[in-house]
Design a protein around this motif. Structure first.
Motif, PDB file in Angstrom:
ATOM      1  N   SER A   1       0.852  -1.188   0.000  1.00 25.64           N
ATOM      2  CA  SER A   1       0.000   0.000   0.000  1.00 25.64           C
ATOM      3  C   SER A   1       0.886   1.235   0.000  1.00 25.64           C
ATOM      4  O   SER A   1       1.994   1.217   0.543  1.00 25.64           O
ATOM      5  N   TYR A   2       0.366   2.296  -0.636  1.00 20.07           N
ATOM      6  CA  TYR A   2       1.123   3.542  -0.737  1.00 20.07           C
ATOM      7  C   TYR A   2       0.463   4.613   0.134  1.00 20.07           C
ATOM      8  O   TYR A   2      -0.752   4.817   0.072  1.00 20.07           O
ATOM      9  N   TYR A   3       1.291   5.290   0.932  1.00 26.25           N
ATOM     10  CA  TYR A   3       0.801   6.358   1.806  1.00 26.25           C
ATOM     11  C   TYR A   3       1.667   7.595   1.617  1.00 26.25           C
ATOM     12  O   TYR A   3       2.822   7.515   1.176  1.00 26.25           O
TER      13      TYR A   3
ATOM     14  N   ARG B   1      -0.945  10.253   8.248  1.00 21.28           N
ATOM     15  CA  ARG B   1      -0.602   9.431   7.099  1.00 21.28           C
ATOM     16  C   ARG B   1      -1.831   9.265   6.216  1.00 21.28           C
ATOM     17  O   ARG B   1      -2.897   8.883   6.696  1.00 21.28           O
TER      18      ARG B   1
ATOM     19  N   LYS C   1      -3.621   7.592   2.823  1.00 22.88           N
ATOM     20  CA  LYS C   1      -3.495   6.470   1.902  1.00 22.88           C
ATOM     21  C   LYS C   1      -3.763   6.908   0.463  1.00 22.88           C
ATOM     22  O   LYS C   1      -4.753   7.566   0.170  1.00 22.88           O
TER      23      LYS C   1
ATOM     24  N   THR D   1      -3.424   0.957  -3.305  1.00 19.66           N
ATOM     25  CA  THR D   1      -2.694  -0.296  -3.163  1.00 19.66           C
ATOM     26  C   THR D   1      -1.969  -0.626  -4.454  1.00 19.66           C
ATOM     27  O   THR D   1      -2.198   0.010  -5.495  1.00 19.66           O
TER      28      THR D   1
ATOM     29  N   THR E   1     -10.177  10.317   3.687  1.00 21.75           N
ATOM     30  CA  THR E   1      -8.905   9.593   3.604  1.00 21.75           C
ATOM     31  C   THR E   1      -7.733  10.551   3.418  1.00 21.75           C
ATOM     32  O   THR E   1      -6.656  10.364   3.981  1.00 21.75           O
TER      33      THR E   1
END
Length: 364
Positions: A27-29, A39, A41, A44, A151
């Motif tokens: 996953s990329y944050y 953080r 998101k 993915t 998010t």
């Protein structure tokens, strides 16, 4: 083995990559450099490549997000850009819906002040004639946008949580009978005498099972008589597909070619009134024909596609073949017609019973 491994990207310092060794996914944050360092998101590995995640990180400029009060318009633009990166199929329709019904009401407001009352105002402002399904699409779009905003840290909660999607009533599937077939033939004959192009369109839809949007988007250059198929570039699934030209379809194509003045390859198969434009959906002539011959007033052009599929199944054509003829992305969409093959199942069951009886008799 650890459940997850967190690393910072070597190119974008504030891009965090969380890897899951057990599945091989990640996953990329993004992490802000100021404020509460929340953080956020991005997606993915199933949704974004590493390069796409880097583009998102740079485009959103995370270090400054916590200090910016964004409007609904700005958040929607960012929501759209993420959708385009992920090749979301419905993004163009969502842009049209937003600009028509959402932007005039809440577009200029801060995303942080939007409450349930604002969402209700948008939903109440939709045209009364819109179907339940279309209203649900508007609410689903708003819900996805606000959840994206939460998010990303632009607002604290999703204001659409207090609204539920309305249960959609499935359109009636018409049983294929000799009476229905006869009335459809009468409707085509009536249309041929009053609206020839519409009559040709109805025959074309019944003989190919196409969606009306697919049929109206066809140009003569898409028709290949040597390979005996029509190439559809504009489809619901966004994928090009080929539809076979059968005898009935070939007859319609011949009639259309004879009646098309100044025939050129890049002209529309079903030209409209305006020069250079395809025919718009001829709902009124179709409704008139239904009224004259006694067909249900609620019978839609899309129902002709269901009737085509029903004829296929009742004629014993395998569901997998019907799926390919209709261009369904999944066999589950075609399985709705499986009940129509009850007679075929009965015949098959009887054949098995006879075979088993013969086998048992021979052993006795």
């Amino acid at each position: 083995m650890p459940k997850q491994i967190e690393t910072r990207d070597s190119v974008i310092p504030y891009l965090v990559i969380v890897s899951y060794p057990s599945t091989g996914n990640c996953s990329y944050y993004m992490r802000a450099s100021t404020g509460n360092r929340k953080r956020i998101k991005l997606g993915t590995s199933g949704e974004l490549t590493l390069d796409q995640a880097r583009v998102c990180a740079v485009k959103n400029n995370v270090p400054s997000l916590t200090a910016v009060d964004r409007t609904v318009d700005e958040v929607f633009d960012e929501f759209v850009s993420i959708g385009q990166l992920n090749a979301k199929r419905s993004i163009e329709r969502e842009q049209k819906r937003y600009s028509k019904s959402v932007q005039p009401i809440i577009g200029s407001l801060s995303i942080k002040v939007i409450a349930l009352t604002h969402v209700r105002r948008v939903m109440d402002g939709l045209a009364p004639a819109l179907s339940i399904a279309t209203r649900n699409r508007y609410l689903a779009m708003l819900r996805a946008m606000f959840r994206f905003a939460v998010t990303q840290g632009y607002c604290d909660q999703d204001p659409t949580r207090g609204l539920k999607l309305v249960r959609e009533i499935q359109h009636k599937t018409y049983e294929v009978t000799d009476d229905l077939g006869g009335r459809l033939s009468e409707a085509v004959i009536w249309l041929d005498g009053h609206y020839p192009r519409v009559g040709a369109l109805v025959t074309f839809l019944l003989s190919t099972g196409m969606r009306i949007g697919e049929a109206l988007a066809i140009k003569w250059e898409d028709v290949d008589h040597s390979l005996e198929h029509i190439t559809l570039s504009t489809t619901k699934g966004g994928k090009k597909r080929h539809v076979p030209i059968n005898a009935a379809c070939k007859k319609v194509l011949g009639q259309l070619a004879e009646s098309t003045p100044a025939f050129v390859a890049d002209s529309w198969l079903f030209p409209g009134v305006l020069p250079g434009k395809p025919m718009s959906r001829p709902v009124r002539p179709w409704k008139k024909a239904c009224l004259v011959v006694g067909l249900p007033a609620a019978l839609r052009f899309h129902d002709l596609r269901h009737i085509y599929a029903s004829f296929c199944v009742k004629d014993g054509i395998p569901l997998y073949t019907v799926q390919r003829l209709l261009g369904h992305s999944s066999i589950r969409m075609t399985e709705r017609y499986a009940s129509l093959a009850h007679c075929d199942l009965q015949v098959a069951s009887e054949r098995v019973a006879k075979a088993m009886a013969v086998n048992f008799v021979e052993r006795m």
